[in-house]
Structure formats: structure tokens, C-alpha cells
Design an enzyme around this catalytic site. Sequence first.
Site, short mmCIF file in Angstrom:
data_model
loop_
_atom_site.label_atom_id
_atom_site.label_comp_id
_atom_site.label_asym_id
_atom_site.label_seq_id
_atom_site.Cartn_x
_atom_site.Cartn_y
_atom_site.Cartn_z
N ASP A 11 1.01 -1.17 0.01
CA ASP A 11 0.09 0.06 0.39
C ASP A 11 0.63 1.32 0.14
O ASP A 11 2.58 1.43 0.26
CB ASP A 11 -0.77 0.14 1.45
CG ASP A 11 -2.25 1.28 0.80
OD1 ASP A 11 -1.83 1.49 -0.09
OD2 ASP A 11 -2.58 1.23 2.14
N ASN A 59 -10.55 -2.89 -6.52
CA ASN A 59 -9.75 -1.38 -7.57
C ASN A 59 -10.25 -1.28 -8.60
O ASN A 59 -9.97 -0.74 -9.54
CB ASN A 59 -8.34 -2.62 -7.52
CG ASN A 59 -7.97 -2.14 -6.04
OD1 ASN A 59 -6.57 -2.82 -5.95
ND2 ASN A 59 -8.18 -1.09 -4.91
C1 FPP Z 1 -2.11 0.45 -3.44
O1 FPP Z 1 -1.71 1.48 -3.56
C2 FPP Z 1 -1.11 -1.18 -4.55
C3 FPP Z 1 -2.18 -1.18 -5.86
C4 FPP Z 1 -3.52 -1.21 -5.80
C5 FPP Z 1 -2.00 -2.11 -6.91
C6 FPP Z 1 -0.26 -2.12 -6.22
C7 FPP Z 1 0.49 -3.26 -7.47
C8 FPP Z 1 1.67 -3.09 -7.72
C9 FPP Z 1 2.98 -2.83 -6.73
C10 FPP Z 1 1.67 -3.21 -9.00
C11 FPP Z 1 2.90 -3.94 -9.48
C12 FPP Z 1 1.73 -5.91 -9.38
C13 FPP Z 1 2.71 -6.54 -10.24
C14 FPP Z 1 2.35 -7.97 -9.59
C15 FPP Z 1 3.50 -6.49 -11.24
P1 FPP Z 1 -2.34 3.12 -3.44
O2 FPP Z 1 -2.58 2.50 -4.87
O3 FPP Z 1 -3.81 2.19 -2.72
O4 FPP Z 1 -2.13 3.81 -2.90
P2 FPP Z 1 -2.12 4.69 -1.90
O5 FPP Z 1 -3.46 4.29 -0.86
O6 FPP Z 1 -1.29 5.85 -1.45
O7 FPP Z 1 -3.26 5.69 -3.13
#
Ligand code: FPP
Length: 225
Positions: A11, A59
Site C-alpha cells: 500500500d 480496485n
Molecule cells: C495500493 O496502493 C497498491 C495497489 C492497488 C496496486 C499494487 C500494485 C503494484 C505494486 C504493481 C505491481 C504488481 C505486480 C505484480 C507487477 P494505492 O494505490 O492504494 O496507494 P495510496 O493508498 O497511497 O493511494
Amino acid sequence: MVPDHLAIIMDGNGRWAKSRRRPRLMGHRAGADALDRVMHYCKDAGIRYLTVYAFSTENWKRSDEEVSGLMKLLSRYIKSKAKRLVEDGVRFRVIGRRADLSEKLQKEIADLEEKTREGDFTLLVALSYGGRDEIVRAAAKLAAAGAKFTEEALSACMDAPDVPDPDLIIRTSGELRTSNFLLWESAYSEYYFTDVLWPDFGKDEFDKAIESYSKRERRMGGRLK
Ligand code: FPP
């Protein structure tokens, strides 16, 4: 003791990008790089399974731009890393509602799963994944088979029934929630929360999490000896 199975709620990619005045997708790209690093720390530490929460059932509600950007990132990750994963002995697997993904991505995933089948370190990527959804799908399978409902029978219907339950679950970015991740499998998991944003998660943080885990007494509901 080192965990056998580590799971991570990666996250904070969005906030990481925002703090740099960059688009959110840039944060996800940095998140993919962090995943590569952490996978190597895991292998070096003797961990055998790593599960990461890459895309939840919730998501899909994000902007079209972010959803399609994440899907492209996954597709690119699969294509660009395939050779390396095979060489490194990494078995790639996906859990979640894979039928929700585009047919092209489903095919790329299936091909990579097949190519990496012999790997002795397993990377499980949770895609269009929700813990409640996994339990409901497992229950539906049991019901359709007319089988008796027991913990063992339901466990056997989960998305990766041969994989041991996670010993440790890490969540980055300071949020103190499980957010529908591995609900069934986490019954006795230890948790480690850190304020560090996922793209900044490095070896020091990894070592701290593993050290914290190694000091815990896991009673699994039983009494201390
Ligand atoms: C949460 O951060 C993260 C995600 C919803 C996506 C996670 C995906 C990756 C790390 C990409 C790569 C994965 C692979 C397998 C190649 P957020 O967007 O909710 O962050 P925030 O809470 O700060 O907005």
C-alpha cells in the site's frame, strides 16, 4: 524463525507518487520495482512463498485510466520478467477472480504459470482478489459437489489449497486494516504494520519485519508451554 510464507499488502503507491507530484501510475511502477527487490530478500532469507495483493475486487472502482494502467503494467511485468523468473526458479501463480481479467492477460498469466511450474520459490499474485469472494467461491464449489462442509473441505476449495497459510502479513503505508486480504488463510497469521510507503520498502524495513516476527510466540490458539 523465518516465515515460510510471507504475504504483503503493498500500500501507498499513490501517496508516494503524489508526494513527488507524479501520476499515480508512476507509483505503481515503482511498486513493481519494490516487489522485485523484496522477492530477492525473501529468497535470500529462506522464505518459500510470497503472496502480494496487486489488485483487489474493489480496485475495479478506480478511474479507467488507473485500472487500465495497472493491467498494462501487469502484462508488461509478465512479458519482461518471464525469462528472469524461470532462471531464478520463481514459480508464478495467480489467485483471485482471473476470469474478470481480459482474455489476453489471462492467457499471458496461464503461459507464465506453465513456464515457471518447476520453480521452488512461489510468487502468488492476488488479482481481482477479495477474501470474502474467495470464501464464497469455495463454498459454492463445495455446495455444487454436494460435499459436507468442514474446515478441511473448504480449505481444499480455496485458490491455492496446496500453499501453507501465511505466517506473516505485512501492510505498508500506515493503514491498520486487512482490507479483505486472505481472510480464510490469515486465521493465525502474525501482522506487521509500517508507515513506510510500498515503493520505499527496502532491506532495512524487511529485516525489521522479519526480526519482529522471529521474536513472537505463536500459540495458534493453544496455551504457552
Ligand atoms: C495500493 O496502493 C497498491 C495497489 C492497488 C496496486 C499494487 C500494485 C503494484 C505494486 C504493481 C505491481 C504488481 C505486480 C505484480 C507487477 P494505492 O494505490 O492504494 O496507494 P495510496 O493508498 O497511497 O493511494
